[in-house]
Write an enzyme that holds these catalytic residues in place. Structure first.
Site, short mmCIF file in Angstrom:
data_model
loop_
_atom_site.label_atom_id
_atom_site.label_comp_id
_atom_site.label_asym_id
_atom_site.label_seq_id
_atom_site.Cartn_x
_atom_site.Cartn_y
_atom_site.Cartn_z
N GLY A 11 0.80 -1.23 0.00
CA GLY A 11 0.00 0.00 0.00
C GLY A 11 0.83 1.27 0.00
O GLY A 11 2.07 1.25 0.07
N ASP A 12 0.09 2.36 -0.05
CA ASP A 12 0.70 3.69 -0.14
C ASP A 12 1.58 4.02 1.08
O ASP A 12 2.70 4.50 0.94
CB ASP A 12 -0.50 4.67 -0.20
N LEU A 13 1.07 3.71 2.26
CA LEU A 13 1.83 4.03 3.48
C LEU A 13 3.15 3.25 3.52
O LEU A 13 4.20 3.79 3.85
CB LEU A 13 0.99 3.69 4.72
N ASP A 84 -5.62 -13.10 0.77
CA ASP A 84 -6.70 -12.24 1.22
C ASP A 84 -6.75 -12.29 2.75
O ASP A 84 -6.61 -13.36 3.33
CB ASP A 84 -8.03 -12.72 0.63
N LYS A 183 6.77 13.64 15.68
CA LYS A 183 7.33 14.84 15.04
C LYS A 183 8.27 15.50 16.03
O LYS A 183 7.98 15.59 17.23
CB LYS A 183 6.21 15.81 14.64
N GLU A 217 -4.30 23.12 6.99
CA GLU A 217 -3.75 22.51 5.76
C GLU A 217 -4.25 23.29 4.55
O GLU A 217 -5.38 23.79 4.55
CB GLU A 217 -4.25 21.07 5.62
N HIS A 241 -4.50 14.01 17.07
CA HIS A 241 -3.32 14.88 17.11
C HIS A 241 -3.48 16.08 18.06
O HIS A 241 -2.60 16.38 18.86
CB HIS A 241 -3.00 15.44 15.71
N LYS A 341 -9.14 22.23 6.45
CA LYS A 341 -8.57 21.93 5.13
C LYS A 341 -8.81 23.12 4.22
O LYS A 341 -9.69 23.95 4.48
CB LYS A 341 -9.26 20.69 4.55
N LYS A 346 -0.39 26.48 5.25
CA LYS A 346 -0.12 25.19 5.92
C LYS A 346 0.59 25.57 7.21
O LYS A 346 1.63 26.24 7.18
CB LYS A 346 0.79 24.35 5.03
N1 LIG Z 1 -1.07 6.58 3.05
C1 LIG Z 1 -0.62 7.36 4.01
O1 LIG Z 1 0.21 8.24 3.82
C2 LIG Z 1 -1.16 7.17 5.43
C3 LIG Z 1 -0.78 8.10 6.42
C4 LIG Z 1 -1.23 7.90 7.74
C5 LIG Z 1 -2.01 6.81 8.04
N2 LIG Z 1 -2.38 5.93 7.05
C6 LIG Z 1 -3.19 4.76 7.43
O2 LIG Z 1 -2.50 3.58 7.02
C7 LIG Z 1 -3.42 2.58 6.62
C8 LIG Z 1 -3.08 2.12 5.21
O3 LIG Z 1 -3.25 3.19 4.30
P1 LIG Z 1 -2.71 3.14 2.79
O4 LIG Z 1 -2.86 4.51 2.26
O5 LIG Z 1 -1.38 2.51 2.70
O6 LIG Z 1 -3.79 2.17 2.08
P2 LIG Z 1 -3.72 1.52 0.63
O7 LIG Z 1 -2.74 2.22 -0.24
O8 LIG Z 1 -5.11 1.40 0.15
O9 LIG Z 1 -3.12 0.05 0.90
C9 LIG Z 1 -3.91 -0.98 1.40
C10 LIG Z 1 -3.08 -2.25 1.51
O10 LIG Z 1 -3.91 -3.27 2.02
C11 LIG Z 1 -3.91 -4.39 1.09
N3 LIG Z 1 -5.25 -4.97 1.11
C12 LIG Z 1 -6.44 -4.33 1.02
N4 LIG Z 1 -7.44 -5.21 1.12
C13 LIG Z 1 -6.88 -6.43 1.31
C14 LIG Z 1 -7.40 -7.75 1.49
N5 LIG Z 1 -8.71 -8.00 1.51
N6 LIG Z 1 -6.52 -8.74 1.64
C15 LIG Z 1 -5.19 -8.53 1.61
N7 LIG Z 1 -4.63 -7.32 1.42
C16 LIG Z 1 -5.48 -6.29 1.27
C17 LIG Z 1 -3.56 -3.81 -0.24
O11 LIG Z 1 -3.06 -4.81 -1.07
P3 LIG Z 1 -3.12 -4.67 -2.67
O12 LIG Z 1 -2.28 -3.47 -2.99
O13 LIG Z 1 -2.50 -5.91 -3.17
O14 LIG Z 1 -4.56 -4.50 -3.03
C18 LIG Z 1 -2.52 -2.78 0.18
O15 LIG Z 1 -1.30 -3.40 0.42
C19 LIG Z 1 -4.81 3.19 6.80
O16 LIG Z 1 -5.30 2.87 8.07
C20 LIG Z 1 -4.54 4.70 6.73
O17 LIG Z 1 -5.52 5.43 7.46
C21 LIG Z 1 -1.97 6.09 5.76
#
Ligand SMILES: NC(=O)c1ccc[n+]([C@@H]2O[C@H](COP(=O)([O-])OP(=O)(O)OC[C@H]3O[C@@H](n4cnc5c(N)ncnc54)[C@H](OP(=O)(O)O)[C@@H]3O)[C@@H](O)[C@H]2O)c1
Length: 489
Positions: A11-13, A84, A183, A217, A241, A341, A346
């Site tokens: 995922g993105d994080l 999954d 931070k 923001e 926060h 927002k 910012k």
């Molecule tokens: N992104 C940020 O910068 C950020 C910042 C602070 C907090 N967060 C928190 O971090 C968490 C993750 O965010 P994200 O942005 O990284 O989400 P994301 O990009 O949507 O990534 C989701 C991840 O979960 C996997 N996934 C989803 N459904 C699944 C399933 N049924 N079985 C197995 N794997 C599954 C996806 O795999 P596939 O890619 O293979 O589908 C992917 O690896 C969230 O709680 C978010 O609130 C994120």
């Protein structure tokens, strides 16, 4: 050393923050060569391709640039597995594979399970970890659960989530992330307060007029309209926060720097925050939602026109509140908070405004000076700003206001760990001071829940504000009514 299991490893994080942080730790020799990483995603991916993409992400997101040697070493210990989250048998296969690796490499059996996934999966994954027996290691090893925000979306859902995960992991092994706590300037609040003889003796209602916390923001919802509309500013920023910032700025000195001693003091502050309910809401809260406007010279859409947001949404993208920590130290001192927002700046900062100095006989010509301000800047710049008064040089009696502005990141930028790097280091060490304990989360949800459920929509006082402004005019009035103003320093 430990195994790190990243649920949501594709995922993105993980790509932008977690893997670059592990890479940074590796570059600095802070990650043991015995630390292996299992990244779990849903989709099938070629492991080599996956690791290549991680490398690009790590090199471009790391403050340390590209270190081929460090990457080679780390990447040889990263494994991508896909299944999954609902597939119970897959956890057993994963457990067998990890145990085999631990035996082969003579690892301790300590593990960190990191939930980099949507909150919808927190319970399912934790439960499956428990069923596969992955939560219990050999004597002397640990099994820790790291859980991303948001922790629930109401008091009830947070309690339910906590109850579910507590069945599998004891509180001491649950690390709830609030990345704001890592931070640098948030960590520095205690440093500034408790290591300066000029501040701590003045740190109370006797000398402080008000405290202002702003987290503003310029961004809108950035394609996450669907998620954000179910949350809003109070749940997304204030419950976590901002409550953490209030507790650090208002807490009593802890007896030691042990995680639980610090958290004991923080939770007392949260418990002392006076409840805001229907009757006094209008004088103490302004909610807002942005309409179309202009940010940095570019036209931007209004919130209701963002993708994934209903055209009649009543979700707040801005909140300003007057809170009060009703204990002996702070009774009567307003703690104004605001977050929003699509604002013109910012800005994340804490302003401590001191009371104005009463006139001393003989110094009447020095008319009323500006108040002293101590500003803890969190972002985009981070550092400390202090405002004071002095006589204008020359024969005049005129008092002028001067500022000292210290930029921490200008001095230490290369050496400052990113927030997630620090958090990983701490979970590995078992230091939970920068993670939130359940009673802190429960206490802050109680406050937010009371605001959201204890009043009608009308009492919530929702106002529209133009994107690119500093929020609704009513937010200015909240302070002006009391002869104060927001400091946008
Ligand atoms: N992104 C940020 O910068 C950020 C910042 C602070 C907090 N967060 C928190 O971090 C968490 C993750 O965010 P994200 O942005 O990284 O989400 P994301 O990009 O949507 O990534 C989701 C991840 O979960 C996997 N996934 C989803 N459904 C699944 C399933 N049924 N079985 C197995 N794997 C599954 C996806 O795999 P596939 O890619 O293979 O589908 C992917 O690896 C969230 O709680 C978010 O609130 C994120």
């Amino acid at each position: 050393m430990c195994l790190i299991v990243l649920f949501g490893g594709s995922g993105d994080l993980s790509r932008k923050k977690l893997m670059p942080s592990l890479y940074n730790l590796q570059c600095q020799g802070k990650l043991s060569e015995d630390c292996h990483v299992f990244a779990i995603g849903r989709r099938e991916r070629n492991e080599k391709e996956y690791i290549k993409a991680l490398k690009e992400g790590a090199f471009s997101n790391s403050r340390l640039g590209g270190d081929e040697r460090a990457w080679k070493s780390l990447s040889s210990r990263i494994y991508y597995r896909n299944f999954d989250f609902g597939d119970g048998a897959a956890y057993e296969r994963l457990e067998a594979e990890m145990s085999k690796l631990e035996n082969e490499k003579g690892l301790s059996g300590s593990r960190i399970y990191y939930m980099a996934v949507s909150p919808d999966y927190f319970t399912l994954i934790t439960d499956s970890i428990g069923k596969a027996g992955m939560n219990k290691g050999a004597k002397g090893s640990y099994r820790r659960l790291v859980i991303e925000k948001p922790f629930g979306r109401s008091l009830e859902s947070a309690r339910l989530l906590n109850c579910e995960i507590s069945r599998v992991f004891p509180e001491k092994d649950i690390y709830r992330i609030d990345h704001y706590l890592a931070k640098e300037m948030i960590q520095n609040i205690m440093g500034i307060r408790f290591s300066n003889a000029i501040f701590e003796p003045l740190w109370s209602r006797d000398n402080i007029d008000n405290i202002q916390i702003s987290v503003c923001e310029k961004d809108g919802v950035q394609g996450r309209g669907g998620y954000y509309d179910g949350a809003g500013a109070l749940r997304d920023m204030v419950q976590n926060h901002i409550m953490q910032m209030i507790s650090l700025i208002c807490m009593e000195p802890p007896i030691s720097l042990e995680a639980d001693e610090i958290r004991d003091e923080k939770v007392k502050v949260i418990k002392h925050i006076e409840k805001i309910k229907g009757g006094n809401l209008k004088e103490r809260m302004v909610l807002g939602q942005y309409s179309a406007g202009n940010v940095d010279g570019g036209d931007v859409a209004g919130y209701r026109d963002e993708e994934g947001v209903p055209s009649d949404s009543a979700t707040e993208t801005f909140a300003a509140l007057k809170l009060e920590v009703a204990n002996r130290r702070w009774k009567g001192v307003p703690v104004y908070i605001r977050t929003g927002k699509r604002m013109s700046r910012k800005l994340a900062q804490i302003v401590v405004q001191f009371k104005t100095f009463c006139q001393i006989h003989g110094f009447e010509p020095y008319k009323e000076p500006m108040p002293n301000l101590l500003v803890i800047r969190v972002q985009p710049k981070d550092g400390v700003f202090f405002q004071f008064n002095m006589k204008k040089p020359g024969s005049t009696e005129e008092i002028v206001t001067q500022q000292m502005d210290y930029c921490r990141s200008c001095e230490y930028s290369e050496n400052t760990p990113q927030a997630y790097e620090r958090l990983f280091e701490d979970v590995i060490k078992g230091d939970a001071s920068l993670f939130t304990r359940w009673d802190e989360i429960e206490g802050s949800w109680k406050i937010i829940d009371e605001i959201l459920s204890g009043c009608t929509r009308e009492e919530q006082n929702m106002q529209f504000y133009e994107a690119g402004s500093m929020g609704p005019d009513e937010s200015e009035e909240l302070l002006q009514r009391e002869g104060r103003r927001w400091w946008n320093i």
